[in-house]
Design an enzyme around this catalytic site. Structure first.
Site, PDB file in Angstrom:
ATOM      1  N   ASP A   1       0.857  -1.189   0.000  1.00  0.00           N
ATOM      2  CA  ASP A   1       0.000   0.000   0.000  1.00  0.00           C
ATOM      3  C   ASP A   1       0.891   1.237   0.000  1.00  0.00           C
ATOM      4  O   ASP A   1       2.111   1.147   0.172  1.00  0.00           O
ATOM      5  CB  ASP A   1      -0.905  -0.016   1.242  1.00  0.00           C
ATOM      6  CG  ASP A   1      -2.028   1.017   1.201  1.00  0.00           C
ATOM      7  OD1 ASP A   1      -2.301   1.576   0.126  1.00  0.00           O
ATOM      8  OD2 ASP A   1      -2.636   1.262   2.265  1.00  0.00           O
ATOM      9  N   HIS A   2       0.267   2.391  -0.196  1.00  0.00           N
ATOM     10  CA  HIS A   2       0.921   3.673   0.008  1.00  0.00           C
ATOM     11  C   HIS A   2       0.384   4.314   1.280  1.00  0.00           C
ATOM     12  O   HIS A   2      -0.828   4.328   1.511  1.00  0.00           O
ATOM     13  CB  HIS A   2       0.649   4.623  -1.163  1.00  0.00           C
ATOM     14  CG  HIS A   2       1.301   4.221  -2.442  1.00  0.00           C
ATOM     15  ND1 HIS A   2       0.657   4.270  -3.661  1.00  0.00           N
ATOM     16  CD2 HIS A   2       2.552   3.758  -2.695  1.00  0.00           C
ATOM     17  CE1 HIS A   2       1.481   3.863  -4.608  1.00  0.00           C
ATOM     18  NE2 HIS A   2       2.633   3.547  -4.045  1.00  0.00           N
TER      19      HIS A   2
ATOM     20  N   TYR B   1      -5.052   4.337   0.357  1.00  0.00           N
ATOM     21  CA  TYR B   1      -6.077   3.450  -0.200  1.00  0.00           C
ATOM     22  C   TYR B   1      -5.644   2.834  -1.526  1.00  0.00           C
ATOM     23  O   TYR B   1      -6.388   2.802  -2.496  1.00  0.00           O
ATOM     24  CB  TYR B   1      -7.412   4.194  -0.375  1.00  0.00           C
ATOM     25  CG  TYR B   1      -7.850   4.982   0.835  1.00  0.00           C
ATOM     26  CD1 TYR B   1      -7.614   4.518   2.130  1.00  0.00           C
ATOM     27  CD2 TYR B   1      -8.506   6.198   0.694  1.00  0.00           C
ATOM     28  CE1 TYR B   1      -8.025   5.248   3.244  1.00  0.00           C
ATOM     29  CE2 TYR B   1      -8.913   6.933   1.801  1.00  0.00           C
ATOM     30  CZ  TYR B   1      -8.666   6.457   3.069  1.00  0.00           C
ATOM     31  OH  TYR B   1      -9.069   7.187   4.170  1.00  0.00           O
ATOM     32  N   HIS B   2      -4.422   2.287  -1.528  1.00  0.00           N
ATOM     33  CA  HIS B   2      -3.884   1.668  -2.740  1.00  0.00           C
ATOM     34  C   HIS B   2      -3.406   0.238  -2.469  1.00  0.00           C
ATOM     35  O   HIS B   2      -2.260  -0.112  -2.760  1.00  0.00           O
ATOM     36  CB  HIS B   2      -2.707   2.491  -3.274  1.00  0.00           C
ATOM     37  CG  HIS B   2      -3.057   3.878  -3.686  1.00  0.00           C
ATOM     38  ND1 HIS B   2      -2.114   4.885  -3.794  1.00  0.00           N
ATOM     39  CD2 HIS B   2      -4.243   4.435  -4.041  1.00  0.00           C
ATOM     40  CE1 HIS B   2      -2.709   6.001  -4.176  1.00  0.00           C
ATOM     41  NE2 HIS B   2      -4.003   5.747  -4.325  1.00  0.00           N
ATOM     42  N   PRO B   3      -4.250  -0.649  -1.931  1.00  0.00           N
ATOM     43  CA  PRO B   3      -3.797  -2.023  -1.673  1.00  0.00           C
ATOM     44  C   PRO B   3      -3.581  -2.791  -2.975  1.00  0.00           C
ATOM     45  O   PRO B   3      -4.316  -2.612  -3.950  1.00  0.00           O
ATOM     46  CB  PRO B   3      -4.942  -2.620  -0.857  1.00  0.00           C
ATOM     47  CG  PRO B   3      -6.151  -1.851  -1.280  1.00  0.00           C
ATOM     48  CD  PRO B   3      -5.666  -0.457  -1.537  1.00  0.00           C
TER      49      PRO B   3
END
Length: 551
Positions: free
Chosen positions: A292-293, A466-468
């Site tokens: 993630d980020h 919110y970048h899984p």
């Protein structure tokens, strides 16, 4: 269902919408799309400026949270995922960032043969309908409309100029030849409307008789005959159904795709046995490699009342909404992330590992926490964390959310990069371009100077971007952690593919919606047995002195 489909697609998210469109183009292939969410016909989804509202609604968001994160003082972070036609593209921030070209060359090195930059750029172009027109890097005729904001607020230009004054390049196109530096951001907006994957791909395809879309359908199990997937069991309105397909394609994303594989008996043997799930195929990488980020909000008070804070009252918001409904433009027609940047945290890093989203307001991404004054902020965070987490089942019940642990900040390099984010951002906001506007530093605060103070701030305030991704890793068949091969086929099984952000071998350097749509485009050609688009020979700039200089 009595009929057998050519393809059963699970999930109408970014990649699933692309497949629904491309796989039905021939007019012959019968495609069924199963989506647990419902319609996206809501002003709250379609108006870009309302982006934080559907993200916080149970109707449109799966509402996942992480397990207590051990390196963030046991905090449980939100992990919103779209539960609606369009998936997360219907609740995201609408930022169109492809990632750096070297990200995809790295994918090939990690075992994803045929997914280097030269191979994927043609699919980015095929997907894109860029308002400014085509060039060697951008597409103008694709379904996914992209454009830039109007930069009506002078703070956008101040941010870009501050980056230049700090010694960084200014790029005319951060998705083009020069992906490093500061510049204007692109957004997935068309005629003032959120141009989600549902609007771009799914809705045009739903007019075709060979596509069927079933909503409120929770997929509970992939059904196998031996090692071949033959269908999907799903629940709708309290009843269980079975949809048969010659091929099954999972497009549920980085959380739901590994969950469904495990519920179906595909995954780490010990985990499945402990839950009493019969093993169809032992595959240890399913649910691992989660990435993630992370980001924080560097907030500064504004001496001039020109920020969006003046428009946050109920009456002003109502007027913005009414104006948008009548004319599809104005403050409702932008995501307000109209400027940003990509820089390197230190010398020896070949391509940017820090990203900025600039916003002319001081507020949290989900809209929950608004500063009580005029302010502006940069969302800033590292791009390629070395930390890895997992998605694991809590039980064999498909209705129970999985156990999500990103294991954030578990590697020492992550802390070095976060400290650089604080110090480099403070330097940028201290440039003369912000002199007319700069008030006090709201967050982290002027006294947040030492490593210890920055680390404490990070533990308390850092949030997911919110970048899984990465939980069904694409790689070579002999890679023990790979889940799918370079043709998106689940290794060791037949008739089953995964096509979504979960197959990314490693996270890209930017927002994930654009590369996920690219994955859908490229995978659609692979699935149909088409020759790949001709490789690109367009060059990209990499700072020649990156080994010696940070900028």
């Amino acid at each position: 269902m009595n009929e057998t489909f050519d393809y059963v697609v699970v999930g109408a998210g970014s990649a699933g919408c692309v497949l629904a469109n491309r796989l039905t183009e021939d007019g012959r292939s019968k495609v069924l799309v199963l989506e647990y969410g419902g319609s996206d016909r809501s002003v709250l989804i379609q108006m870009p400026a309302a982006l934080s509202i559907p993200m916080n609604m149970k109707k449109y968001n799966w509402g996942y949270f992480t397990e207590p994160e051990p390196h963030l003082a046991g905090r449980r972070l939100a992990c919103p995922r779209g539960k609606v036609l369009g998936g997360s593209s219907s609740i995201n921030g609408l930022v169109y960032v492809r990632g750096h070209p070297l990200d995809f060359d790295r994918w090939e090195e990690e075992g994803a043969r045929g997914w280097a930059c030269r191979d994927v750029l043609p699919y980015f172009k095929r997907a894109e309908g860029w308002r400014a027109g085509a060039d060697p890097y951008r597409g103008a005729d694709g379904p996914l409309a992209t454009r830039r904001g109007t930069r009506r607020n002078p703070l956008y230009d101040a941010f870009i100029e501050a980056g230049r004054q700090a010694g960084y390049p200014v790029s005319s196109d951060l998705n083009g030849e020069f992906p490093e530096g500061f510049g204007r951001f692109d957004m997935t907006v068309k005629n003032g409307v959120r141009w989600s994957a549902a609007n771009a791909y799914l809705k045009p395809a739903m007019k075709r008789p060979n596509l069927r879309v079933v909503t409120q359908a929770r997929a509970t199990q992939v059904v196998f005959e031996g090692k071949r997937a033959v269908g999907v069991r799903y629940e709708q309105a309290g009843r269980t159904h079975l949809a048969y397909g010659r091929a099954v394609i999972l497009c549920g994303g980085a959380i739901n795709s590994p969950q469904l594989l495990k519920l179906s008996g595909v995954g780490p043997e010990a985990e499945l046995r402990a839950l009493g799930i019969p093993i169809v195929h032992a595959l240890p990488g399913v649910g691992e490699n989660l990435q993630d980020h992370l980001e924080f909000y560097f907030q500064v008070a504004s001496k001039q009342p020109i920020t969006l804070y003046a428009k946050t009252g109920l009456l002003r918001r109502a007027l913005i909404g009414a104006h948008w409904l009548m004319r599809d433009h104005g403050d409702g027609a932008t995501n307000h992330f109209e400027a940003g940047g990509f820089i390197r945290s230190r010398a020896g890093i070949p391509h940017p590992d820090i990203q900025y989203h600039f916003l002319p307001m001081a507020v949290s991404y989900d809209g929950a926490n608004l500063a009580a004054e005029h302010g502006y902020q940069a969302h800033v965070g590292p791009l390629r964390s070395k930390s890895r987490g997992s998605v694991r089942l809590k039980s064999a019940d498909p209705r129970e959310p999985p156990r999500i642990l990103f294991n954030y900040m578990s590697v020492s390099d992550d802390w070095l990069e976060m400290r650089a984010c604080v110090r480099l951002t403070r330097e940028i906001f201290g440039q003369p371009a912000f002199d007319p506007y700069r008030g006090r530093e709201i967050q982290p605060g002027a006294d947040c100077l030492s490593d210890e103070a920055i680390d404490a701030f990070v533990r308390e305030k850092i949030e997911s971007a919110y970048h899984p991704c990465g939980t069904c890793k694409m790689g070579a068949p002999d890679d023990p952690r790979a889940v799918v091969d370079a043709r998106a086929r689940v290794i060791g099984l037949e008739g089953l593919r995964v096509v979504d952000a979960s197959i990314m071998p490693s996270i890209t350097s930017g927002n994930l919606n654009a590369p996920t749509i690219m994955i859908g485009e490229k995978a659609s050609d692979i699935i149909r047995g088409r020759d790949p688009l001709a490789a690109s020979n367009a060059p990209f700039h990499v700072a020649p002195d990156w080994r010696e200089k940070q900028r």
